[in-house]
Design a protein around this motif. Structure first.
Motif, PDB file in Angstrom:
ATOM      1  N   GLU A 179       0.802  -1.218   0.000  1.00 58.20           N
ATOM      2  CA  GLU A 179       0.000   0.000   0.000  1.00 58.20           C
ATOM      3  C   GLU A 179       0.838   1.272   0.000  1.00 58.20           C
ATOM      4  O   GLU A 179       0.581   2.188   0.769  1.00 58.20           O
ATOM      5  CB  GLU A 179      -0.935  -0.034   1.215  1.00 58.20           C
ATOM      6  N   HIS A 187      -8.336  -4.045  -0.747  1.00 61.93           N
ATOM      7  CA  HIS A 187      -7.458  -4.177   0.423  1.00 61.93           C
ATOM      8  C   HIS A 187      -6.394  -3.067   0.428  1.00 61.93           C
ATOM      9  O   HIS A 187      -6.242  -2.334   1.412  1.00 61.93           O
ATOM     10  CB  HIS A 187      -6.802  -5.566   0.415  1.00 61.93           C
ATOM     11  N   GLU A 188      -5.681  -2.924  -0.693  1.00 61.19           N
ATOM     12  CA  GLU A 188      -4.616  -1.909  -0.738  1.00 61.19           C
ATOM     13  C   GLU A 188      -5.203  -0.497  -0.701  1.00 61.19           C
ATOM     14  O   GLU A 188      -4.617   0.412  -0.105  1.00 61.19           O
ATOM     15  CB  GLU A 188      -3.732  -2.085  -1.980  1.00 61.19           C
ATOM     16  N   HIS A 224      -6.059   0.482   2.811  1.00 61.88           N
ATOM     17  CA  HIS A 224      -4.852   0.850   3.568  1.00 61.88           C
ATOM     18  C   HIS A 224      -4.524   2.335   3.469  1.00 61.88           C
ATOM     19  O   HIS A 224      -3.825   2.878   4.322  1.00 61.88           O
ATOM     20  CB  HIS A 224      -3.642   0.084   3.024  1.00 61.88           C
ATOM     21  N   GLU A 266      -3.734  -4.113   8.991  1.00 62.09           N
ATOM     22  CA  GLU A 266      -4.130  -5.306   8.225  1.00 62.09           C
ATOM     23  C   GLU A 266      -5.536  -5.782   8.574  1.00 62.09           C
ATOM     24  O   GLU A 266      -6.261  -6.280   7.714  1.00 62.09           O
ATOM     25  CB  GLU A 266      -3.109  -6.428   8.426  1.00 62.09           C
ATOM     26  N   ALA A 300      -7.831  -3.419   6.617  1.00 58.16           N
ATOM     27  CA  ALA A 300      -7.762  -3.649   5.164  1.00 58.16           C
ATOM     28  C   ALA A 300      -8.458  -4.969   4.815  1.00 58.16           C
ATOM     29  O   ALA A 300      -9.183  -5.060   3.817  1.00 58.16           O
ATOM     30  CB  ALA A 300      -6.303  -3.652   4.697  1.00 58.16           C
ATOM     31  N   TYR A 344      -4.158 -10.573   9.742  1.00 56.88           N
ATOM     32  CA  TYR A 344      -5.119 -10.376   8.643  1.00 56.88           C
ATOM     33  C   TYR A 344      -6.516 -10.821   9.103  1.00 56.88           C
ATOM     34  O   TYR A 344      -7.155 -10.139   9.896  1.00 56.88           O
ATOM     35  CB  TYR A 344      -4.651 -11.119   7.387  1.00 56.88           C
TER      36      TYR A 344
HETATM   37 ZN   LIG Z   1      -2.390  -5.302   3.811  1.00 62.09          ZN
END
Ligand SMILES: [Zn+2]
Length: 484
Positions: A290, A318-319, A322, A341, A344, A401
């Protein structure tokens, strides 16, 4: 205590070069700010305001770049020496406030000795002339050699493999990059372009960030690239950087970003930066990253076969998520990584639920089943085990995660969707362009819910075992032994 012994060993090793500095001071030693996972990262005694990083690329990505890094900082305590994090380059000279300064290199620190003690609270301009070497092993981060040039992957502790810095997210700063490269190459960096200048066979490209940034999120791409422009919500400039040869085949994927930006804004509020886009690098990194305003993606993720559309979408989200969680709001220490994490992953899963019929509850139930095993393998989410020696990237384990998205799910179950929604929005607003800790999150969650959530969250954040899931008394976590 491997760190202590390493420091002692380093102190002994530098005795030979210590003749460079005045005899009145003890030998220079590497310092850190005591991060629980990376104790040697960052340095005490000053606060960096800006980095101005000049790089000259000679057209060969295995050869060192010539570099000048200028740091404007302010002392926060009296300093006899200034430590910067730096390795993988040769330091040619150092100036402090315009005057030549002695220096020594010890372990991964550049130790500078200004002429006389610096008082607290004074401006500090440090100019380091050095090389920046993309050669050698590619596994420890820093420069990433691509098929046509270079990119960066500095998370978590590798920015100082590229440029001298206070390499810890606790010290965010504004960045200017001035990169000189052969004129047939394209250079893009974090932030917005601030001009190009042609001289002979080279072009110098300047980019500037409009927001403070952690060193780990720095990005410079040099290659045979094309920059594709489009517009996001409220006229946000969206720019993607792709290998020129792939621009057509990547277009359908890249064109999804504006709608994803809109979706994220609907969840948590305005996008926090001046631009966004994807850097598609011709390198099989095995991860995406990210980097602020310009997320790094490996080309093969998009060009290889076998990944369903929904999966690629959720990695892009996801990115993108971030940029709010991790970039705009940076962790105060690396043990707060779950805040990056976990969030995200949360928005990645929520997006897949809304757009691809992948129920969040099913994913969280699956995560719950494995959670005790993840905690046994990597520590609790907010007190993760240190990375394996020599494998810094091993910090990025499942527990930070899905194992951490599970905390957010539990919290939403506990306080309700509407309070959870308010919490997320105020979190990114309150800590925008700044740093935050796990304790800050617990405090804001409690305030938002109107009751003290400390004991509720304690087990979720720090427990060896996963607490019961509110609303799902039938959920069980398999014992770690049963999962092997
Ligand atoms: Zn990540």
């Amino acid at each position: 205590m491997p760190f202590i012994s390493r420091r002692l060993r380093a102190a002994l090793l530098v005795t030979a070069s210590a003749t460079l500095v005045a005899a009145t001071l003890p030998s220079p030693v590497p310092l850190g700010i005591g991060d629980p996972l990376f104790p040697h990262l960052g340095n005490p005694g000053y606060d960096v305001r800006t980095y101005d990083i000049g790089l000259t690329y000679h057209g060969d990505n295995s050869k060192p770049l010539d570099a000048v890094t200028r740091i404007d900082a302010r002392t926060t305590e009296p300093l006899d020496r200034i430590n910067l994090d730096f390795t993988r380059g040769t330091v040619r000279s150092v100036e402090v406030n315009g005057l030549r300064a002695d220096f020594a290199v010890t372990d991964e620190d550049l130790v500078i000795e200004p002429l006389g003690r610096l008082p607290a609270g004074v401006p500090l301009r440090i100019t380091v002339r050095h090389t920046s070497d993309p050669g050698g092993d590619q596994d420890s981060g820093g420069w990433l050699r691509t098929a046509d040039g270079l990119a960066m992957a500095n998370q978590a502790d590798a920015a100082h493999r590229v440029f001298p810095s206070n390499d810890h997210p606790a010290d965010k700063a504004y960045f200017t990059f001035r990169v000189t490269a052969p004129k047939d190459l394209t250079v893009v960096a974090n932030g917005l372009p601030a001009g190009t200048a042609r001289h002979g066979a080279d072009t110098t490209w300047t980019y500037r960030t409009e927001h403070p940034m952690a060193t780990e999120l720095a990005q410079v791409s040099i290659g045979r690239s094309t920059v594709l422009h489009r517009t996001g919500p409220h006229g946000l400039p969206v720019r993607d950087v792709v290998p020129t040869a792939d621009r057509k085949r990547l277009e359908p994927r890249l064109s999804k970003t504006p709608a994803q930006l809109e979706w994220m804004e609907k969840q948590v509020g305005r996008y926090p930066f001046e631009t966004y886009g994807l850097l598609v690098a011709a390198n099989d990194t095995g991860f995406e990253l990210e980097t602020q305003t310009l997320s790094l993606f490996e080309r093969s993720l998009f060009t290889g076969a076998g990944h369903p559309e929904w999966y690629l979408d959720s990695i892009m989200v996801h990115e993108l998520a971030h940029q709010w969680f991790g970039d705009s709001v940076s962790p105060q220490s690396w043990s707060d990584l779950w805040l990056n994490e976990g969030h995200a992953t949360w928005y990645e899963a929520r997006y897949a639920e809304e757009h691809a019929d992948k129920p969040l509850e099913r994913r969280m139930r699956e995560a719950y089943t494995r959670s005790d095993g993840w905690r046994a393998a990597g520590g609790p989410p907010a007190r993760p085990d240190a990375p394996e020696p020599g494998q810094k990237i091993s910090l990025f384990r499942p527990v930070v995660y899905d194992g951490s998205a599970l905390i957010l799910y539990a919290l939403r179950q506990e306080i309700g969707a509407s309070a959870f929604d308010r919490l997320e929005r105020s979190w990114v607003r309150k800590h925008r362009d700044s740093n935050a800790t796990t304790e800050d999150f617990v405090r804001l969650a409690s305030r938002t819910a109107g009751r003290d959530l400390t004991s509720f969250l304690d087990g979720w954040l720090y427990g060896e075992k996963t607490p019961p899931m509110p609303g799902h008394p039938d959920w069980h976590s398999a014992t770690p032994a049963a999962q092997r």
